[in-house]
Design a protein around this motif. Structure first.
Motif, mmCIF file in Angstrom:
data_model
loop_
_atom_site.group_PDB
_atom_site.id
_atom_site.type_symbol
_atom_site.label_atom_id
_atom_site.label_comp_id
_atom_site.label_asym_id
_atom_site.label_seq_id
_atom_site.Cartn_x
_atom_site.Cartn_y
_atom_site.Cartn_z
ATOM 1 N N ALA A 61 27.947 21.351 57.392
ATOM 2 C CA ALA A 61 28.898 20.726 58.303
ATOM 3 C C ALA A 61 30.283 21.348 58.198
ATOM 4 N N VAL A 62 31.093 21.041 59.213
ATOM 5 C CA VAL A 62 32.515 21.376 59.220
ATOM 6 C C VAL A 62 33.266 20.116 59.630
ATOM 7 N N LEU A 63 34.292 19.778 58.861
ATOM 8 C CA LEU A 63 35.158 18.659 59.205
ATOM 9 C C LEU A 63 36.488 19.222 59.676
ATOM 10 N N GLU A 64 36.876 18.862 60.908
ATOM 11 C CA GLU A 64 38.182 19.251 61.429
ATOM 12 C C GLU A 64 39.110 18.050 61.367
ATOM 13 N N VAL A 65 40.285 18.262 60.792
ATOM 14 C CA VAL A 65 41.318 17.229 60.686
ATOM 15 C C VAL A 65 42.652 17.865 61.091
ATOM 16 N N ASN A 66 43.673 17.044 61.217
ATOM 17 C CA ASN A 66 44.994 17.549 61.577
ATOM 18 C C ASN A 66 45.448 18.660 60.641
ATOM 19 N N GLY A 67 46.094 19.671 61.210
ATOM 20 C CA GLY A 67 46.681 20.724 60.397
ATOM 21 C C GLY A 67 47.674 20.137 59.409
ATOM 22 N N GLY A 68 47.585 20.553 58.162
ATOM 23 C CA GLY A 68 48.463 20.051 57.111
ATOM 24 C C GLY A 68 47.846 18.942 56.273
ATOM 25 N N THR A 69 46.714 18.393 56.712
ATOM 26 C CA THR A 69 46.063 17.305 55.979
ATOM 27 C C THR A 69 45.574 17.773 54.617
ATOM 28 N N ALA A 70 44.966 18.958 54.558
ATOM 29 C CA ALA A 70 44.448 19.460 53.279
ATOM 30 C C ALA A 70 45.575 19.592 52.255
ATOM 31 N N ALA A 71 46.712 20.125 52.674
ATOM 32 C CA ALA A 71 47.845 20.257 51.753
ATOM 33 C C ALA A 71 48.402 18.886 51.371
ATOM 34 N N ARG A 72 48.548 18.011 52.358
ATOM 35 C CA ARG A 72 49.124 16.684 52.107
ATOM 36 C C ARG A 72 48.281 15.876 51.126
ATOM 37 N N LEU A 73 46.953 15.970 51.261
ATOM 38 C CA LEU A 73 46.052 15.194 50.406
ATOM 39 C C LEU A 73 45.526 16.002 49.225
ATOM 40 N N ARG A 74 45.959 17.253 49.122
ATOM 41 C CA ARG A 74 45.523 18.165 48.063
ATOM 42 C C ARG A 74 43.996 18.340 48.048
ATOM 43 N N LEU A 75 43.438 18.576 49.230
ATOM 44 C CA LEU A 75 42.005 18.810 49.363
ATOM 45 C C LEU A 75 41.720 20.268 49.059
ATOM 46 N N ALA A 76 40.591 20.511 48.373
ATOM 47 C CA ALA A 76 40.269 21.873 47.946
ATOM 48 C C ALA A 76 38.767 22.037 47.795
ATOM 49 N N PRO A 77 38.304 23.296 47.776
ATOM 50 C CA PRO A 77 36.891 23.519 47.470
ATOM 51 C C PRO A 77 36.533 22.816 46.159
#
Length: 159
Positions: free
Chosen positions: A133-149
């Protein structure tokens, strides 16, 4: 003479409106047909972040994705589910907002994060390996929530 001119003008206007409508089918009903659900992303540090999502399951839904949308709630996203798992390539054609893309393995583990994709770009964004799967979210969400592999997506698609 005036009546003939008015008719030809009306005819040309009708053709133009029809052509414009044919060019933007996704914009006319972009939310129709997407099942809604929820998921949670659990980070390696134990933080949990909930999202309200739409599911892109069919090839038509996956092709349409988030095209033509002008906004997306901070806790919203779209989950593209592929059966069987496969190499995935995406682009931002007709996508008006920057997105973060999280590529997810069969067990729900995030294997790749692409941050702040460029709206309307035709550049290819690839999973680099087969994914479920691929999850698309708002740009900047990964940095804001500190999401990572290595973080895990909790959703029925990965059970």
């Amino acid at each position: 003479m005036k009546l003939a001119h008015a008719r030809s003008t009306a005819f040309l206007l009708a053709i133009l409106l029809f052509a414009l409508g044919a060019m933007l089918p996704a914009a006319q009903g972009f939310q129709a047909g997407f099942e809604r659900d929820e998921l949670v992303i659990e980070t390696a540090g134990g933080a949990r972040h909930g999202f309200r999502i739409e599911l892109a399951l069919s090839p038509d839904q996956q092709q349409q994705g988030l095209m033509f949308r002008r906004e997306l709630a901070a806790d919203a996203g779209m989950l593209f589910i592929y059966r069987p798992r496969q190499m995935v390539s995406m682009w931002m054609r007709n996508t008006m907002i920057p997105l973060d893309m999280l590529f997810i393995a069969e067990d729900g583990v995030i294997v790749k994060v692409v941050e702040r994709t460029v709206p309307l770009s035709l550049a290819t964004i690839s999973s680099d390996r087969p994914v479920r799967a691929v999850l698309e979210v708002n740009g900047g969400t990964a940095a804001r929530l500190r999401l990572a592999p290595g973080d895990r997506v909790l959703h029925r698609a990965f059970e």
